[in-house]
Design an enzyme around this catalytic site. Structure first.
Site, PDB file in Angstrom:
ATOM      1  N   HIS A 120      -0.375   3.604  -0.667  1.00 48.85           N
ATOM      2  CA  HIS A 120      -1.859   4.095  -0.671  1.00 48.85           C
ATOM      3  C   HIS A 120      -2.614   3.886   0.480  1.00 48.85           C
ATOM      4  O   HIS A 120      -3.776   3.908   0.795  1.00 48.85           O
ATOM      5  CB  HIS A 120      -2.651   3.626  -1.844  1.00 48.85           C
ATOM      6  CG  HIS A 120      -2.142   3.904  -3.286  1.00 48.85           C
ATOM      7  ND1 HIS A 120      -2.311   3.212  -4.567  1.00 48.85           N
ATOM      8  CD2 HIS A 120      -1.526   5.293  -3.619  1.00 48.85           C
ATOM      9  CE1 HIS A 120      -1.661   3.696  -5.355  1.00 48.85           C
ATOM     10  NE2 HIS A 120      -1.136   5.059  -4.956  1.00 48.85           N
ATOM     11  N   CYS A 151     -17.201   9.992  18.853  1.00 46.57           N
ATOM     12  CA  CYS A 151     -17.335  11.518  19.005  1.00 46.57           C
ATOM     13  C   CYS A 151     -18.448  11.839  17.924  1.00 46.57           C
ATOM     14  O   CYS A 151     -18.636  12.939  17.747  1.00 46.57           O
ATOM     15  CB  CYS A 151     -15.822  12.070  18.507  1.00 46.57           C
ATOM     16  SG  CYS A 151     -15.613  11.960  16.850  1.00 46.57           S
ATOM     17  N   SER A 190      -0.634  -1.513 -13.854  1.00 43.52           N
ATOM     18  CA  SER A 190      -0.903  -1.045 -14.981  1.00 43.52           C
ATOM     19  C   SER A 190       0.011   0.258 -15.242  1.00 43.52           C
ATOM     20  O   SER A 190       0.060   0.855 -16.102  1.00 43.52           O
ATOM     21  CB  SER A 190      -2.041  -0.837 -15.179  1.00 43.52           C
ATOM     22  OG  SER A 190      -2.780   0.436 -14.156  1.00 43.52           O
ATOM     23  N   ASN A 214       4.114  -9.322 -15.564  1.00 42.10           N
ATOM     24  CA  ASN A 214       2.495  -8.889 -15.909  1.00 42.10           C
ATOM     25  C   ASN A 214       2.232  -9.764 -17.222  1.00 42.10           C
ATOM     26  O   ASN A 214       3.184  -9.913 -18.015  1.00 42.10           O
ATOM     27  CB  ASN A 214       2.747  -7.354 -15.969  1.00 42.10           C
ATOM     28  CG  ASN A 214       1.212  -6.683 -16.224  1.00 42.10           C
ATOM     29  OD1 ASN A 214       0.383  -7.545 -16.583  1.00 42.10           O
ATOM     30  ND2 ASN A 214       0.996  -5.743 -15.566  1.00 42.10           N
TER      31      ASN A 214
HETATM   32  N1  APR Z   1      -0.208 -11.360 -12.406  1.00 38.99           N
HETATM   33  C1  APR Z   1       0.679 -10.240 -12.593  1.00 38.99           C
HETATM   34  N2  APR Z   1      -0.063  -9.223 -13.047  1.00 38.99           N
HETATM   35  C2  APR Z   1      -1.294  -9.164 -13.347  1.00 38.99           C
HETATM   36  C3  APR Z   1      -2.111 -10.270 -13.080  1.00 38.99           C
HETATM   37  C4  APR Z   1      -1.483 -11.415 -12.514  1.00 38.99           C
HETATM   38  N3  APR Z   1      -1.940 -12.710 -12.335  1.00 38.99           N
HETATM   39  N4  APR Z   1      -3.525 -10.219 -13.471  1.00 38.99           N
HETATM   40  C5  APR Z   1      -3.394  -9.009 -13.801  1.00 38.99           C
HETATM   41  N5  APR Z   1      -2.430  -8.319 -13.945  1.00 38.99           N
HETATM   42  C6  APR Z   1      -1.985  -6.986 -14.320  1.00 38.99           C
HETATM   43  C7  APR Z   1      -2.720  -6.160 -15.279  1.00 38.99           C
HETATM   44  O1  APR Z   1      -2.343  -6.605 -16.378  1.00 38.99           O
HETATM   45  C8  APR Z   1      -2.746  -4.789 -15.067  1.00 38.99           C
HETATM   46  O2  APR Z   1      -1.514  -4.165 -15.789  1.00 38.99           O
HETATM   47  O3  APR Z   1      -2.131  -6.279 -13.088  1.00 38.99           O
HETATM   48  C9  APR Z   1      -2.539  -4.740 -13.652  1.00 38.99           C
HETATM   49  C10 APR Z   1      -3.362  -4.156 -12.741  1.00 38.99           C
HETATM   50  O4  APR Z   1      -3.441  -2.717 -13.190  1.00 38.99           O
HETATM   51  P1  APR Z   1      -4.554  -2.067 -12.225  1.00 38.99           P
HETATM   52  O5  APR Z   1      -5.851  -2.666 -11.933  1.00 38.99           O
HETATM   53  O6  APR Z   1      -4.451  -0.801 -13.028  1.00 38.99           O
HETATM   54  O7  APR Z   1      -4.176  -1.834 -10.851  1.00 38.99           O
HETATM   55  P2  APR Z   1      -2.915  -0.765 -10.342  1.00 38.99           P
HETATM   56  O8  APR Z   1      -1.925  -0.448 -11.249  1.00 38.99           O
HETATM   57  O9  APR Z   1      -2.470  -1.472  -9.100  1.00 38.99           O
HETATM   58  O10 APR Z   1      -3.883   0.374 -10.021  1.00 38.99           O
HETATM   59  C11 APR Z   1      -3.154   1.718  -9.623  1.00 38.99           C
HETATM   60  O11 APR Z   1      -5.327   3.142  -9.427  1.00 38.99           O
HETATM   61  O12 APR Z   1      -7.308   2.547  -8.780  1.00 38.99           O
HETATM   62  C12 APR Z   1      -6.097   2.961  -8.298  1.00 38.99           C
HETATM   63  O13 APR Z   1      -5.498   3.174  -5.833  1.00 38.99           O
HETATM   64  C13 APR Z   1      -5.788   2.283  -6.919  1.00 38.99           C
HETATM   65  O14 APR Z   1      -3.732   1.385  -6.197  1.00 38.99           O
HETATM   66  C14 APR Z   1      -4.521   1.685  -7.192  1.00 38.99           C
HETATM   67  C15 APR Z   1      -4.070   2.350  -8.465  1.00 38.99           C
END
Ligand code: APR
Length: 251
Positions: A120, A151, A190, A214
């Site tokens: 990303h 610019c 997620s 996770n």
């Molecule tokens: N260790 C491991 N996993 C964790 C922890 C931790 N300490 N804390 C939270 N999580 C998990 C949550 O349970 C969740 O499943 O990390 C995940 C975070 O999910 P999101 O916030 O949805 O992040 P992500 O999956 O990276 O989002 C994808 O969405 O908003 C856009 O561009 C943005 O790159 C991002 C994309």
């Protein structure tokens, strides 16, 4: 939990090629909030209002004030945690080939990972919306919002906003790696945002073992992933790297 970590260590040790797909969850223990779930950024502000390219084009000042400036303040203070360091250690051991990250925080590289695909984009750089000139975020003068290029164009983070394409080279290489690995570690995502969320499917369909790390189950759990190690990334990945290293020593 240790049984699952030992199982994952054996899977990684037996693999010719292993890759990792990471998300915001790997950086929460570095003080960066996730996007979804408890304390998630999108629980507070509507992503379509601040993180979609149309919203940026409509009102760049608003997006700078509501999202980008705040991200900047959090990212400049953040440091890699033991999960980032654990993946870098697995790469050093020759047991992990590439990290494909959805994160724009640059913490994998700061931890020492060399082969990182920033799926990303990166917040470390800004790009002029007119002449495309790039400059380091750290060198940008944020006294004036939105910051402007010589610019006259407005700077924007060199990240992928909703409504924008993934850089084609990143997408192609990530799909290739997913289809060619024997193990994919899926850490702290997620798995709800495409096209990143389809990479574990590609890996599974190519016969790879998909291992999630996770604290919470995801849409991949029990369908696409072989197993979930239900714990915080810093503790689990650190223990996993130690277990792989121990296996290497006895091999
Ligand atoms: N260790 C491991 N996993 C964790 C922890 C931790 N300490 N804390 C939270 N999580 C998990 C949550 O349970 C969740 O499943 O990390 C995940 C975070 O999910 P999101 O916030 O949805 O992040 P992500 O999956 O990276 O989002 C994808 O969405 O908003 C856009 O561009 C943005 O790159 C991002 C994309």
């Amino acid at each position: 939990m240790q049984d699952l970590i030992d199982r994952a260590a054996h899977d990684i040790a037996a693999a010719r090629r292993a890759v990792a797909l990471t998300g915001a969850g790997i950086s929460t223990e570095s003080g960066i909030p996730p996007f979804r779930g408890p304390g998630g950024l999108w629980e507070k502000i509507d992503p379509m209002e601040v993180a979609h390219i149309d919203a940026f084009r409509r009102d760049p000042e608003k997006v700078w004030n509501l999202l980008i400036r705040g991200m900047h303040e959090v990212l400049v203070k953040s440091r890699p945690n033991m999960a980032h360091r654990g993946l870098a250690a697995l790469e050093d051991m020759g047991r992990l080939q590439t990290v494909i990250t959805q994160n724009v925080d640059g913490l994998h590289q700061q931890a020492g990972s060399r082969d990182v695909i920033e799926f990303h984009g990166s917040f470390a750089w800004q790009r002029c919306t007119v002449c495309e000139r790039r400059c380091r975020t750290a060198e940008l003068d944020l006294a004036v919002i939105p910051p402007r290029c010589e610019c006259g164009g407005i700077f924007r983070p060199d990240c992928v906003f909703f409504g924008e394409m993934i850089p084609p080279a990143h997408l192609a290489r990530s799909q290739q790696l997913a289809a060619g690995c024997q193990v994919m570690l899926v850490v702290g995502t997620s798995a709800t945002v495409q096209p990143a969320a389809m990479l574990p499917l590609l890996a599974r369909d190519a016969g790879a073992r998909v291992i999630e790390i996770n604290p919470e189950p995801t849409p991949l759990t029990g369908t696409v992933s072989d197993y979930l190690i239900p714990g915080p990334a810093a503790r689990v990945v650190d223990a996993l790297a130690a277990a792989v290293s121990a296996l290497q020593e006895t091999a």
